[in-house]
Design a protein around this motif. Structure first.
Motif, PDB file in Angstrom:
ATOM      1  N   THR A  65      -8.831   0.044  -1.431  1.00  0.00           N
ATOM      2  CA  THR A  65      -9.657  -0.301  -2.580  1.00  0.00           C
ATOM      3  C   THR A  65     -10.532   0.869  -2.978  1.00  0.00           C
ATOM      4  O   THR A  65     -11.123   1.542  -2.126  1.00  0.00           O
ATOM      5  N   LYS A  66     -10.584   1.105  -4.261  1.00  0.00           N
ATOM      6  CA  LYS A  66     -11.372   2.230  -4.782  1.00  0.00           C
ATOM      7  C   LYS A  66     -12.809   1.822  -5.106  1.00  0.00           C
ATOM      8  O   LYS A  66     -13.589   2.633  -5.590  1.00  0.00           O
ATOM      9  N   GLU A  90      -5.945  10.920  -2.124  1.00  0.00           N
ATOM     10  CA  GLU A  90      -5.712   9.598  -2.677  1.00  0.00           C
ATOM     11  C   GLU A  90      -5.184   8.716  -1.555  1.00  0.00           C
ATOM     12  O   GLU A  90      -4.182   9.040  -0.917  1.00  0.00           O
ATOM     13  N   PRO A 147      -4.320   4.547  -0.119  1.00  0.00           N
ATOM     14  CA  PRO A 147      -3.935   3.226  -0.621  1.00  0.00           C
ATOM     15  C   PRO A 147      -4.917   2.121  -0.251  1.00  0.00           C
ATOM     16  O   PRO A 147      -4.541   1.074   0.282  1.00  0.00           O
TER      17      PRO A 147
END
Length: 363
Positions: free
Chosen positions: A182-183, A178, A180
């Motif tokens: 933009t997904k 994971e 930090p």
């Protein structure tokens, strides 16, 4: 494709004038960089390298004289210049400062400021998680990284079952992070046929996006059972899982150490067979579902689905690197057959496209 630090990857604009001017001061004015013979530094550039090491590393580096510093070219990628900077043996360490570092200078196609900031954050996070080298310094025209005794894999080694299994495991761990950022998977939208993305479901994960032999180091002194380390994260972003795997399969075909023009060699027959792909995919899935149990039928379906996914997204790899190479041909000073490479990728694209059943993208 070895392709560090370009605007295409990070989504930023071509570098600003300050970055370009700084790069010119580093580069030797009478020698175009060549990834096979290494890159040379002028005396002024060596002094600049000394200043960077002195300022960012401190300790014994501040006590060394400019003529003491050893700066050796390292064979790098197709858009960055790499140099190994070392302290002299006679100068003792003051604290925990490194004795040698890797100086990376960004190439002719530079990222925008925002992209460089994101890349530096990414690099630092991966270092903290022991998934990449340590970061010692960042400046507009490059950065200082941990120098790791190692060598990059050779193209032919990608097919070795033990190494292929470890690469698959590394990729699965990378995809499980994971980060930090933009997904949203914006990375391919500007360059690839949207119908491919719509017709082939693929999870969005944190991808390396350039897992080729030059970006996989075989460690000389592994600290644990892991012998390999992924490096060069300039392209890393949230993207479709299938792209990372399919792109890696494409790289089995290309050898970038060829000594004669166009300085790469393509062997389409070396694209992994179904059996080799399954070997990779099984180790990838095994790492991703540790602790989970599935039936044999479910396992076979997972494998078959990922086979289709990876090979369809291999088309995206050809298309993307073909466009990238055309852009490099107009801007890069590195001696490489970029247009020939683009033609090869597009030829392979159409060849594979015709072989994939059930996939008919718009032309």
């Amino acid at each position: 494709m070895a392709a560090e630090g370009t605007a295409v990857a990070g989504g930023g604009a071509v570098g600003d004038r300050l970055a370009k001017d700084s790069l010119r001061q580093f580069q030797c004015p009478d020698a175009a960089p060549n990834r096979r013979r290494g890159s040379s530094l002028s005396r002024d550039a060596e002094r600049r390298a000394y200043q960077c090491c002195r300022e960012y590393l401190g300790g014994a580096w501040r006590q060394a004289r400019p003529e003491d510093l050893r700066v050796d070219p390292v064979s790098g990628g197709l858009s960055n210049l790499l140099f190994r900077c070392s302290l002299p043996d006679h100068l003792p360490s003051v604290g925990k400062e490194p004795r040698e570092v890797l100086l990376r200078l960004y190439g002719a196609i530079l990222q925008g400021v925002d992209s460089l900031v994101l890349e530096s954050v990414m690099f630092a996070i991966l270092a903290e998680r022991s998934l990449g080298p340590q970061l010692y310094g960042v400046f507009p025209e490059g950065r200082l990284e941990q120098y790791i005794p190692s060598r990059p894999l050779k193209t032919c080694e990608l097919r070795e079952p033990v190494l292929s299994a470890e690469i698959a495991t590394k990729m699965a761990r990378f995809h499980g992070m994971e980060m930090p950022f933009t997904k949203e998977p914006h990375w391919l939208f500007g360059t690839m046929e949207r119908k491919l993305l719509d017709s082939t479901p693929s999870p969005v994960v944190f991808c390396h996006n350039d897992v080729q032999e030059g970006n996989i180091l075989l460690l000389s002194e592994p600290e644990n059972t892991d012998r390999l380390m992924l490096v060069d994260f300039e392209y890393s972003s949230y993207n479709y899982r299938g792209f990372d795997i399919g792109n890696h399969f494409c790289e089995w075909v290309y050898d970038y150490t060829h000594e004669e023009w166009p300085f790469y060699k393509a062997q389409p027959a070396d694209y992994p067979t179904r059996g080799q792909q399954l070997h990779f995919i099984r180790h990838y899935l095994a790492e991703g579902k540790k602790g989970d149990t599935v039936s044999q039928e479910e396992q076979r379906k997972l494998e078959e689905d990922l086979l289709v996914e990876a090979n369809r997204y291999a088309l995206a790899s050809h298309f993307f690197w073909g466009l990238w190479s055309i852009l490099q041909a107009s801007m890069s000073t590195i001696e490489f057959g970029y247009l020939e490479y683009a033609q090869s990728r597009f030829q392979f694209y159409f060849q594979q496209k015709g072989q994939l059943s059930g996939f008919h993208p718009s032309s």
